[in-house]
Design a protein around this motif. Sequence first.
Motif, PDB file in Angstrom:
ATOM      1  N   GLY A   1       0.782  -1.225   0.000  1.00  0.00           N
ATOM      2  CA  GLY A   1       0.000   0.000   0.000  1.00  0.00           C
ATOM      3  C   GLY A   1       0.815   1.277   0.000  1.00  0.00           C
ATOM      4  N   ILE A   2       2.017   1.223  -0.572  1.00  0.00           N
ATOM      5  CA  ILE A   2       2.831   2.436  -0.610  1.00  0.00           C
ATOM      6  C   ILE A   2       2.919   2.976  -2.039  1.00  0.00           C
ATOM      7  N   THR A   3       3.114   4.253  -2.128  1.00  0.00           N
ATOM      8  CA  THR A   3       3.253   4.907  -3.428  1.00  0.00           C
ATOM      9  C   THR A   3       4.700   4.812  -3.901  1.00  0.00           C
ATOM     10  N   GLN A   4       4.916   5.190  -5.144  1.00  0.00           N
ATOM     11  CA  GLN A   4       6.288   5.235  -5.656  1.00  0.00           C
ATOM     12  C   GLN A   4       7.122   6.232  -4.858  1.00  0.00           C
ATOM     13  N   ILE A   5       6.520   7.331  -4.471  1.00  0.00           N
ATOM     14  CA  ILE A   5       7.236   8.335  -3.678  1.00  0.00           C
ATOM     15  C   ILE A   5       7.658   7.758  -2.333  1.00  0.00           C
ATOM     16  N   GLU A   6       6.743   7.071  -1.669  1.00  0.00           N
ATOM     17  CA  GLU A   6       7.059   6.461  -0.371  1.00  0.00           C
ATOM     18  C   GLU A   6       8.118   5.383  -0.509  1.00  0.00           C
ATOM     19  N   LEU A   7       8.032   4.596  -1.580  1.00  0.00           N
ATOM     20  CA  LEU A   7       9.039   3.548  -1.814  1.00  0.00           C
ATOM     21  C   LEU A   7      10.416   4.175  -1.994  1.00  0.00           C
ATOM     22  N   ALA A   8      10.485   5.235  -2.774  1.00  0.00           N
ATOM     23  CA  ALA A   8      11.767   5.919  -2.991  1.00  0.00           C
ATOM     24  C   ALA A   8      12.337   6.426  -1.668  1.00  0.00           C
ATOM     25  N   GLU A   9      11.487   7.017  -0.837  1.00  0.00           N
ATOM     26  CA  GLU A   9      11.943   7.535   0.455  1.00  0.00           C
ATOM     27  C   GLU A   9      12.426   6.406   1.360  1.00  0.00           C
ATOM     28  N   LYS A  10      11.654   5.331   1.454  1.00  0.00           N
ATOM     29  CA  LYS A  10      12.014   4.211   2.329  1.00  0.00           C
ATOM     30  C   LYS A  10      13.296   3.514   1.871  1.00  0.00           C
ATOM     31  N   ALA A  11      13.504   3.444   0.544  1.00  0.00           N
ATOM     32  CA  ALA A  11      14.684   2.776  -0.004  1.00  0.00           C
ATOM     33  C   ALA A  11      15.881   3.714  -0.107  1.00  0.00           C
ATOM     34  N   ASP A  12      15.656   4.986   0.176  1.00  0.00           N
ATOM     35  CA  ASP A  12      16.698   6.009   0.069  1.00  0.00           C
ATOM     36  C   ASP A  12      17.265   6.079  -1.350  1.00  0.00           C
ATOM     37  N   VAL A  13      16.344   6.100  -2.311  1.00  0.00           N
ATOM     38  CA  VAL A  13      16.706   6.261  -3.719  1.00  0.00           C
ATOM     39  C   VAL A  13      15.829   7.370  -4.302  1.00  0.00           C
ATOM     40  N   GLY A  14      16.168   7.815  -5.473  1.00  0.00           N
ATOM     41  CA  GLY A  14      15.378   8.849  -6.118  1.00  0.00           C
ATOM     42  C   GLY A  14      14.078   8.302  -6.688  1.00  0.00           C
ATOM     43  N   LEU A  15      13.077   9.157  -6.743  1.00  0.00           N
ATOM     44  CA  LEU A  15      11.799   8.770  -7.334  1.00  0.00           C
ATOM     45  C   LEU A  15      11.991   8.318  -8.778  1.00  0.00           C
ATOM     46  N   LYS A  16      12.881   8.969  -9.491  1.00  0.00           N
ATOM     47  CA  LYS A  16      13.155   8.601 -10.886  1.00  0.00           C
ATOM     48  C   LYS A  16      13.634   7.147 -10.978  1.00  0.00           C
ATOM     49  N   SER A  17      14.418   6.704 -10.026  1.00  0.00           N
ATOM     50  CA  SER A  17      14.906   5.322 -10.032  1.00  0.00           C
ATOM     51  C   SER A  17      13.754   4.329  -9.899  1.00  0.00           C
ATOM     52  N   VAL A  18      12.812   4.625  -9.010  1.00  0.00           N
ATOM     53  CA  VAL A  18      11.643   3.750  -8.837  1.00  0.00           C
ATOM     54  C   VAL A  18      10.822   3.735 -10.115  1.00  0.00           C
ATOM     55  N   ARG A  19      10.587   4.908 -10.667  1.00  0.00           N
ATOM     56  CA  ARG A  19       9.801   4.987 -11.906  1.00  0.00           C
ATOM     57  C   ARG A  19      10.507   4.271 -13.055  1.00  0.00           C
ATOM     58  N   ASP A  20      11.809   4.494 -13.177  1.00  0.00           N
ATOM     59  CA  ASP A  20      12.574   3.822 -14.239  1.00  0.00           C
ATOM     60  C   ASP A  20      12.491   2.308 -14.107  1.00  0.00           C
ATOM     61  N   LEU A  21      12.598   1.813 -12.887  1.00  0.00           N
ATOM     62  CA  LEU A  21      12.511   0.371 -12.659  1.00  0.00           C
ATOM     63  C   LEU A  21      11.142  -0.162 -13.051  1.00  0.00           C
ATOM     64  N   GLU A  22      10.105   0.490 -12.581  1.00  0.00           N
ATOM     65  CA  GLU A  22       8.747   0.014 -12.860  1.00  0.00           C
ATOM     66  C   GLU A  22       8.349   0.190 -14.332  1.00  0.00           C
ATOM     67  N   GLN A  23       9.050   1.051 -15.046  1.00  0.00           N
ATOM     68  CA  GLN A  23       8.757   1.246 -16.464  1.00  0.00           C
ATOM     69  C   GLN A  23       9.669   0.412 -17.360  1.00  0.00           C
ATOM     70  N   GLY A  24      10.570  -0.357 -16.751  1.00  0.00           N
ATOM     71  CA  GLY A  24      11.382  -1.289 -17.520  1.00  0.00           C
ATOM     72  C   GLY A  24      12.620  -0.714 -18.168  1.00  0.00           C
ATOM     73  N   LYS A  25      13.172   0.346 -17.603  1.00  0.00           N
ATOM     74  CA  LYS A  25      14.413   0.894 -18.148  1.00  0.00           C
ATOM     75  C   LYS A  25      15.481  -0.188 -18.139  1.00  0.00           C
ATOM     76  N   LYS A  26      16.198  -0.302 -19.227  1.00  0.00           N
ATOM     77  CA  LYS A  26      17.175  -1.385 -19.400  1.00  0.00           C
ATOM     78  C   LYS A  26      18.449  -1.186 -18.595  1.00  0.00           C
ATOM     79  N   THR A  27      18.821   0.048 -18.318  1.00  0.00           N
ATOM     80  CA  THR A  27      20.078   0.305 -17.612  1.00  0.00           C
ATOM     81  C   THR A  27      19.803   0.947 -16.266  1.00  0.00           C
ATOM     82  N   LEU A  28      19.916   0.149 -15.231  1.00  0.00           N
ATOM     83  CA  LEU A  28      19.727   0.615 -13.855  1.00  0.00           C
ATOM     84  C   LEU A  28      20.933   0.174 -13.030  1.00  0.00           C
TER      85      LEU A  28
END
Length: 72
Positions: free
Chosen positions: A19-46
């Motif tokens: 039940g967490i948002t991408q923003i909350e996931l980024a904060e909890k994981a100490d990563v940028g929101l862009k990283s979460v979005r890139d992962l969930e959108q299938g970016k090839k280079t992470l």
Amino acid sequence: MTEKTPLINFVKDKRKLTGITQIELAEKADVGLKSVRDLEQGKKTLRMDTVNKILALFGAELGPIETKRKNE
């Protein structure tokens, strides 16, 4: 259109189950929101360390998977 990989499905499913948002996931994981979005959108280079920070919240980490070679 991006193919939904097991990694993408795992992260999206776990995030939604908790039940967490991408923003909350980024904060909890100490990563940028862009990283979460890139992962969930299938970016090839992470970065592996970034992906592992996200996966660690769900009790998982990246690891090798043996695959069959074309000539086998």
